[in-house]
Design a protein around this motif. Structure first.
Motif, short mmCIF file in Angstrom:
data_model
loop_
_atom_site.label_atom_id
_atom_site.label_comp_id
_atom_site.label_asym_id
_atom_site.label_seq_id
_atom_site.Cartn_x
_atom_site.Cartn_y
_atom_site.Cartn_z
N ILE A 154 52.02 67.06 -32.77
CA ILE A 154 50.54 67.23 -32.87
C ILE A 154 50.05 67.28 -34.26
O ILE A 154 50.65 68.15 -34.82
CB ILE A 154 50.37 68.41 -31.87
N TYR A 155 49.14 66.29 -34.33
CA TYR A 155 48.54 66.02 -35.53
C TYR A 155 47.11 66.28 -35.71
O TYR A 155 46.44 66.37 -34.59
CB TYR A 155 48.78 64.62 -36.14
N LEU A 156 46.48 66.74 -36.63
CA LEU A 156 45.21 66.99 -36.85
C LEU A 156 44.53 66.05 -37.96
O LEU A 156 45.11 66.07 -39.19
CB LEU A 156 44.92 68.63 -37.31
N GLN A 157 43.47 65.54 -37.51
CA GLN A 157 42.63 64.49 -38.53
C GLN A 157 41.41 65.25 -38.88
O GLN A 157 40.68 65.27 -38.04
CB GLN A 157 42.39 63.09 -37.78
N ILE A 158 41.11 65.37 -40.26
CA ILE A 158 40.00 66.00 -40.73
C ILE A 158 39.37 65.36 -41.92
O ILE A 158 40.03 64.65 -42.42
CB ILE A 158 40.17 67.64 -40.97
N ASN A 159 38.28 65.23 -41.88
CA ASN A 159 37.70 64.76 -42.97
C ASN A 159 37.21 65.47 -44.15
O ASN A 159 36.30 65.07 -45.20
CB ASN A 159 36.55 63.63 -42.65
N ASP A 160 37.31 66.97 -44.13
CA ASP A 160 36.72 67.81 -45.07
C ASP A 160 37.73 69.03 -45.42
O ASP A 160 38.06 69.54 -44.33
CB ASP A 160 35.38 68.49 -44.31
N ASN A 161 38.42 68.74 -46.59
CA ASN A 161 39.52 69.90 -46.95
C ASN A 161 39.00 71.10 -46.72
O ASN A 161 39.79 72.02 -46.80
CB ASN A 161 40.06 69.32 -48.02
N SER A 162 37.90 71.49 -46.85
CA SER A 162 37.24 72.92 -46.74
C SER A 162 37.85 73.49 -45.41
O SER A 162 37.57 74.84 -45.29
CB SER A 162 35.83 73.07 -47.10
N LEU B 78 40.51 73.29 -44.11
CA LEU B 78 41.92 73.87 -43.98
C LEU B 78 42.06 75.26 -43.86
O LEU B 78 43.19 75.52 -43.12
CB LEU B 78 42.63 73.26 -45.23
N ASP B 79 41.25 76.08 -44.36
CA ASP B 79 41.18 77.69 -44.28
C ASP B 79 41.24 77.95 -42.69
O ASP B 79 41.67 78.92 -42.63
CB ASP B 79 40.22 78.09 -45.15
N LEU C 77 45.85 78.76 -37.53
CA LEU C 77 46.19 78.17 -36.09
C LEU C 77 47.58 77.76 -36.25
O LEU C 77 47.96 77.10 -35.24
CB LEU C 77 45.21 77.27 -35.94
N GLY C 78 48.44 77.38 -37.31
CA GLY C 78 49.71 76.89 -37.32
C GLY C 78 49.70 75.50 -37.98
O GLY C 78 50.90 75.07 -38.01
N PHE C 79 48.59 74.75 -38.21
CA PHE C 79 48.78 73.69 -38.94
C PHE C 79 48.98 73.76 -40.41
O PHE C 79 48.76 74.92 -40.99
CB PHE C 79 47.49 72.97 -38.84
N THR C 80 49.66 72.62 -41.04
CA THR C 80 50.02 72.67 -42.26
C THR C 80 49.58 71.42 -42.85
O THR C 80 49.64 70.14 -42.07
CB THR C 80 51.47 72.80 -42.51
N ALA C 81 49.32 71.01 -44.15
CA ALA C 81 49.03 69.79 -44.77
C ALA C 81 50.05 69.09 -44.76
O ALA C 81 51.31 69.44 -45.16
CB ALA C 81 48.49 70.20 -45.98
N SER C 82 50.10 67.70 -44.34
CA SER C 82 51.08 66.84 -44.54
C SER C 82 51.02 65.87 -45.45
O SER C 82 51.66 64.69 -45.34
CB SER C 82 51.71 66.50 -43.32
#
Length: 99
Positions: A70-78, A80-81, A86-91
């Protein structure tokens, strides 16, 4: 359309008055994985745990279909906090290519 045909999934969270206040959507889903790319919470209902609940519900639904990647696509690095606990990590980063 994607949800109806099994290639997308969503979760909606309702408040005590049975009003939808948050949602999480994985518009891309296949046997190998899914991408969550839309999480939204009513502005007046933020910081109450609704978005986290929507994400956890969506992840449970994806795992029900045996989807583990399961991947997460975001367009705002802010954001990430919010997602790290929630268990997601930057990849890495996504690249948009215009043809």
């Amino acid at each position: 359309h994607r949800i109806r045909h099994g290639c997308g999934a969503s979760a909606i969270v309702y408040n005590d008055q049975d009003i939808p206040v948050s949602c999480a959507v994985a518009p891309f889903m296949c046997d190998d994985g899914a991408v969550i790319s839309a999480v939204c919470t009513n502005k007046d209902c933020r910081n109450m745990g609704y978005a986290s609940h929507a994400i956890y519900s969506l992840i449970d639904k994806l795992r029900f279909f045996d989807i583990e990647n399961i991947y997460l696509q975001i367009n705002d690095n802010s954001l990430l906090d919010f997602y790290y606990p929630l268990g997601f990590t930057a990849s890495g980063t996504w690249q948009e290519i215009t043809l």
